[in-house]
Motif scaffolding. Structure first.
Motif, PDB file in Angstrom:
ATOM      1  N   TYR A   1      -8.099   0.634  10.953  1.00  0.00           N
ATOM      2  CA  TYR A   1      -7.549   1.895  10.461  1.00  0.00           C
ATOM      3  C   TYR A   1      -6.296   2.251  11.263  1.00  0.00           C
ATOM      4  O   TYR A   1      -6.304   2.190  12.491  1.00  0.00           O
ATOM      5  N   PHE A   2      -5.240   2.625  10.558  1.00  0.00           N
ATOM      6  CA  PHE A   2      -4.003   3.063  11.200  1.00  0.00           C
ATOM      7  C   PHE A   2      -3.752   4.520  10.820  1.00  0.00           C
ATOM      8  O   PHE A   2      -3.858   4.891   9.652  1.00  0.00           O
TER       9      PHE A   2
ATOM     10  N   LEU B   1       9.781  -3.557  12.182  1.00  0.00           N
ATOM     11  CA  LEU B   1       9.527  -3.955  13.563  1.00  0.00           C
ATOM     12  C   LEU B   1       8.203  -4.698  13.720  1.00  0.00           C
ATOM     13  O   LEU B   1       7.855  -5.092  14.838  1.00  0.00           O
ATOM     14  N   GLY B   2       7.487  -4.890  12.619  1.00  0.00           N
ATOM     15  CA  GLY B   2       6.203  -5.579  12.688  1.00  0.00           C
ATOM     16  C   GLY B   2       5.166  -4.798  13.464  1.00  0.00           C
ATOM     17  O   GLY B   2       4.264  -5.371  14.092  1.00  0.00           O
ATOM     18  N   ALA B   3       5.269  -3.472  13.424  1.00  0.00           N
ATOM     19  CA  ALA B   3       4.378  -2.607  14.194  1.00  0.00           C
ATOM     20  C   ALA B   3       3.461  -1.819  13.272  1.00  0.00           C
ATOM     21  O   ALA B   3       3.764  -1.594  12.102  1.00  0.00           O
ATOM     22  N   GLY B   4       2.329  -1.379  13.809  1.00  0.00           N
ATOM     23  CA  GLY B   4       1.527  -0.394  13.111  1.00  0.00           C
ATOM     24  C   GLY B   4       2.260   0.937  13.159  1.00  0.00           C
ATOM     25  O   GLY B   4       3.118   1.158  14.025  1.00  0.00           O
ATOM     26  N   HIS B   5       1.943   1.842  12.242  1.00  0.00           N
ATOM     27  CA  HIS B   5       2.709   3.083  12.171  1.00  0.00           C
ATOM     28  C   HIS B   5       1.906   4.161  11.468  1.00  0.00           C
ATOM     29  O   HIS B   5       0.976   3.868  10.709  1.00  0.00           O
ATOM     30  N   THR B   6       2.269   5.403  11.720  1.00  0.00           N
ATOM     31  CA  THR B   6       1.651   6.524  11.021  1.00  0.00           C
ATOM     32  C   THR B   6       2.586   7.721  11.056  1.00  0.00           C
ATOM     33  O   THR B   6       3.372   7.882  12.005  1.00  0.00           O
ATOM     34  N   GLN B   7       2.507   8.553  10.007  1.00  0.00           N
ATOM     35  CA  GLN B   7       3.372   9.720   9.880  1.00  0.00           C
ATOM     36  C   GLN B   7       2.522  10.984  10.016  1.00  0.00           C
ATOM     37  O   GLN B   7       1.813  11.361   9.084  1.00  0.00           O
ATOM     38  N   ILE B   8       2.570  11.603  11.174  1.00  0.00           N
ATOM     39  CA  ILE B   8       1.856  12.855  11.399  1.00  0.00           C
ATOM     40  C   ILE B   8       2.783  13.960  10.910  1.00  0.00           C
ATOM     41  O   ILE B   8       3.551  14.558  11.668  1.00  0.00           O
ATOM     42  N   ALA B   9       2.730  14.184   9.612  1.00  0.00           N
ATOM     43  CA  ALA B   9       3.733  15.042   8.978  1.00  0.00           C
ATOM     44  C   ALA B   9       3.147  15.689   7.736  1.00  0.00           C
ATOM     45  O   ALA B   9       2.241  15.146   7.097  1.00  0.00           O
ATOM     46  N   VAL B  10       3.699  16.856   7.389  1.00  0.00           N
ATOM     47  CA  VAL B  10       3.290  17.556   6.172  1.00  0.00           C
ATOM     48  C   VAL B  10       4.489  18.347   5.659  1.00  0.00           C
ATOM     49  O   VAL B  10       5.305  18.857   6.443  1.00  0.00           O
TER      50      VAL B  10
ATOM     51  N   THR C   1     -16.306  -9.242   4.959  1.00  0.00           N
ATOM     52  CA  THR C   1     -15.032  -8.910   5.589  1.00  0.00           C
ATOM     53  C   THR C   1     -14.851  -9.753   6.846  1.00  0.00           C
ATOM     54  O   THR C   1     -15.817 -10.244   7.434  1.00  0.00           O
ATOM     55  N   VAL C   2     -13.607  -9.931   7.230  1.00  0.00           N
ATOM     56  CA  VAL C   2     -13.266 -10.614   8.479  1.00  0.00           C
ATOM     57  C   VAL C   2     -12.210  -9.771   9.184  1.00  0.00           C
ATOM     58  O   VAL C   2     -11.548  -8.933   8.569  1.00  0.00           O
ATOM     59  N   VAL C   3     -12.059  -9.985  10.477  1.00  0.00           N
ATOM     60  CA  VAL C   3     -11.048  -9.239  11.228  1.00  0.00           C
ATOM     61  C   VAL C   3      -9.667  -9.652  10.747  1.00  0.00           C
ATOM     62  O   VAL C   3      -9.317 -10.835  10.803  1.00  0.00           O
ATOM     63  N   PRO C   4      -8.860  -8.705  10.253  1.00  0.00           N
ATOM     64  CA  PRO C   4      -7.530  -9.065   9.758  1.00  0.00           C
ATOM     65  C   PRO C   4      -6.533  -9.192  10.900  1.00  0.00           C
ATOM     66  O   PRO C   4      -6.748  -8.677  11.999  1.00  0.00           O
ATOM     67  N   SER C   5      -5.443  -9.873  10.606  1.00  0.00           N
ATOM     68  CA  SER C   5      -4.331  -9.896  11.554  1.00  0.00           C
ATOM     69  C   SER C   5      -3.665  -8.523  11.520  1.00  0.00           C
ATOM     70  O   SER C   5      -3.273  -8.044  10.458  1.00  0.00           O
ATOM     71  N   ALA C   6      -3.559  -7.873  12.665  1.00  0.00           N
ATOM     72  CA  ALA C   6      -2.992  -6.525  12.705  1.00  0.00           C
ATOM     73  C   ALA C   6      -2.208  -6.341  13.992  1.00  0.00           C
ATOM     74  O   ALA C   6      -2.601  -6.845  15.047  1.00  0.00           O
ATOM     75  N   PRO C   7      -1.091  -5.627  13.936  1.00  0.00           N
ATOM     76  CA  PRO C   7      -0.256  -5.462  15.138  1.00  0.00           C
ATOM     77  C   PRO C   7      -0.911  -4.571  16.173  1.00  0.00           C
ATOM     78  O   PRO C   7      -1.679  -3.663  15.842  1.00  0.00           O
ATOM     79  N   SER C   8      -0.610  -4.827  17.426  1.00  0.00           N
ATOM     80  CA  SER C   8      -1.122  -3.985  18.502  1.00  0.00           C
ATOM     81  C   SER C   8      -0.162  -2.832  18.797  1.00  0.00           C
ATOM     82  O   SER C   8      -0.583  -1.778  19.282  1.00  0.00           O
ATOM     83  N   ARG C   9       1.114  -3.014  18.507  1.00  0.00           N
ATOM     84  CA  ARG C   9       2.092  -1.949  18.744  1.00  0.00           C
ATOM     85  C   ARG C   9       1.987  -0.904  17.635  1.00  0.00           C
ATOM     86  O   ARG C   9       1.923  -1.247  16.454  1.00  0.00           O
ATOM     87  N   ILE C  10       1.973   0.373  18.022  1.00  0.00           N
ATOM     88  CA  ILE C  10       1.868   1.455  17.051  1.00  0.00           C
ATOM     89  C   ILE C  10       2.962   2.478  17.315  1.00  0.00           C
ATOM     90  O   ILE C  10       3.165   2.915  18.456  1.00  0.00           O
ATOM     91  N   ILE C  11       3.665   2.863  16.248  1.00  0.00           N
ATOM     92  CA  ILE C  11       4.718   3.872  16.338  1.00  0.00           C
ATOM     93  C   ILE C  11       4.271   5.093  15.541  1.00  0.00           C
ATOM     94  O   ILE C  11       3.838   4.975  14.391  1.00  0.00           O
ATOM     95  N   GLU C  12       4.377   6.254  16.152  1.00  0.00           N
ATOM     96  CA  GLU C  12       3.962   7.494  15.487  1.00  0.00           C
ATOM     97  C   GLU C  12       5.190   8.341  15.189  1.00  0.00           C
ATOM     98  O   GLU C  12       6.081   8.487  16.038  1.00  0.00           O
ATOM     99  N   PHE C  13       5.231   8.885  13.966  1.00  0.00           N
ATOM    100  CA  PHE C  13       6.346   9.715  13.524  1.00  0.00           C
ATOM    101  C   PHE C  13       5.815  11.114  13.250  1.00  0.00           C
ATOM    102  O   PHE C  13       4.875  11.288  12.474  1.00  0.00           O
ATOM    103  N   ILE C  14       6.429  12.128  13.866  1.00  0.00           N
ATOM    104  CA  ILE C  14       5.986  13.508  13.723  1.00  0.00           C
ATOM    105  C   ILE C  14       7.070  14.279  12.977  1.00  0.00           C
ATOM    106  O   ILE C  14       8.240  14.254  13.390  1.00  0.00           O
ATOM    107  N   GLY C  15       6.695  14.959  11.896  1.00  0.00           N
ATOM    108  CA  GLY C  15       7.736  15.659  11.158  1.00  0.00           C
ATOM    109  C   GLY C  15       7.241  16.498  10.009  1.00  0.00           C
ATOM    110  O   GLY C  15       6.070  16.914   9.954  1.00  0.00           O
TER     111      GLY C  15
END
Length: 338
Positions: free
Chosen positions: A43-44, A183-192, A144-158
């Motif tokens: 989960y990202f 950037l090949g990173a995980g990411h999420t937008q903490i925004a509304v 299910t199997v463990v998927p390939s997923a990036p360890s780097r995570i970038i968060e965007f607030i807005g």
């Protein structure tokens, strides 16, 4: 030990082993079964996991990654929702107003191991879909199997710009999502949409405080920041505060507080404070960054966005970037974040 006593002891030991096996087995079986609590699923973003059979995402840009075997995959949904899916890195498919069991592979996939990504349309304006992930259904014998997923995570607030409102696929075509993908990173937008930095008496959501929450509402539980650590945090706030009467001093003080809170939760992250595209509260944003630098936090940086987009051609309405505008912003951010 008398024979009868020894027999009873052996019987008790067998019963205890059976009891332990009965307790452990269901937990082990959950791994691989496609339920929301399946430990193979990644989960990202921020997900409310208090209900083990239904995980909820409210902030924009949250997504799920599922690795699986077999030739088909179906999504289990509760109420109606607009969502986006991608299988094996293919194009994102928009699925509108779906609910119940959603067949994502009407044509079977080749045998082997596959990857599914799912993201839900965020709450925006009058839209309130049921963004609840209830797991996946697979072929008989598949797991299910463990998927390939990036360890780097970038968060965007807005606010709505970070949500991606007025772009073709909203969060998926917004600059934050695009930057993370490039950037090949995980990411999420903490925004509304409509969010301010400073909470106002006329009801503008203040991201100074909501940054700490699992969901959009102030009554939602505080987020458990131990669930992931962002390597970079990008803040783009201030577009809405002016129309809600927020003074420069209020804005600057709130920005310093937010920067302090981000640092407290992400001790090692680089924090980027973007100049708003409407050039609002620029002096105050710079001053907040300087205040944190002077306090010894050298990993807080101001991003000058002058010339990044042309409002006439790169926005849908003079404020919200269109797809081309978001792509231009993402290209600039990739160069800054690296």
């Amino acid at each position: 030990m008398p024979i009868g006593t020894k027999s009873r002891a052996v019987t008790l030991a067998v019963a205890l082993v059976a009891a332990v096996t009965t307790v452990v087995h269901p937990a082990a079986a959950a791994t691989g079964d496609g339920s929301p609590s399946d430990s193979n699923i990644r989960y990202f973003g921020r997900w409310d996991t208090r209900s083990p059979g239904a995980y909820v995402s409210e902030w924009a840009g949250a997504y799920v990654v599922v690795g699986f075997t077999g030739t088909t995959v179906k999504l289990r949904q509760r109420g109606s929702i607009d969502l986006f899916t991608s299988v094996d890195g293919g194009p994102w498919v928009s699925r509108t107003n779906v609910s119940g069991t959603v067949n994502l592979t009407p044509s079977r996939l080749p045998s082997g191991t596959h990857t599914l990504r799912v993201s839900y349309r965020p709450v925006a304006g009058s839209y309130h879909g049921d963004a609840v992930f209830q797991g996946v259904l697979l072929d008989s014998g598949a797991r299910t199997v463990v998927p390939s997923a990036p360890s780097r995570i970038i968060e965007f607030i807005g606010d709505s710009i970070t949500v991606g409102q007025r772009s073709s696929k909203q969060a998926l075509t917004a600059y934050g999502w695009l930057t993370g993908e490039k950037l090949g990173a995980g990411h999420t937008q903490i925004a509304v949409g409509g969010a301010c930095l400073y909470p106002t008496s006329d009801g503008c959501i203040g991201m100074r405080d909501r940054f700490l929450k699992t969901g959009l509402d102030a009554a939602k539980p505080d987020w458990d920041f131990s669930r992931y650590q962002a390597s970079d945090v990008v803040i783009n706030l201030g577009t809405n505060d002016l129309s809600h009467g927020v003074s420069g001093s209020q804005f600057q003080s709130a920005y310093v507080t937010l920067l302090q809170r981000v640092r407290a939760q992400y001790p090692n992250a680089t924090i980027h404070a973007m100049e708003t595209f409407h050039k609002r509260y620029v002096t105050e944003t710079k001053a907040a960054v300087t205040a944190r630098n002077n306090a010894g936090d050298s990993k807080v940086r101001f991003i000058n966005t002058e010339g990044w987009i042309d409002k006439a051609t790169d926005t849908a309405d003079g404020t919200h970037p269109n797809d081309a505008g978001h792509q231009k912003i993402a290209a600039r951010l990739v160069a800054v974040i690296g």
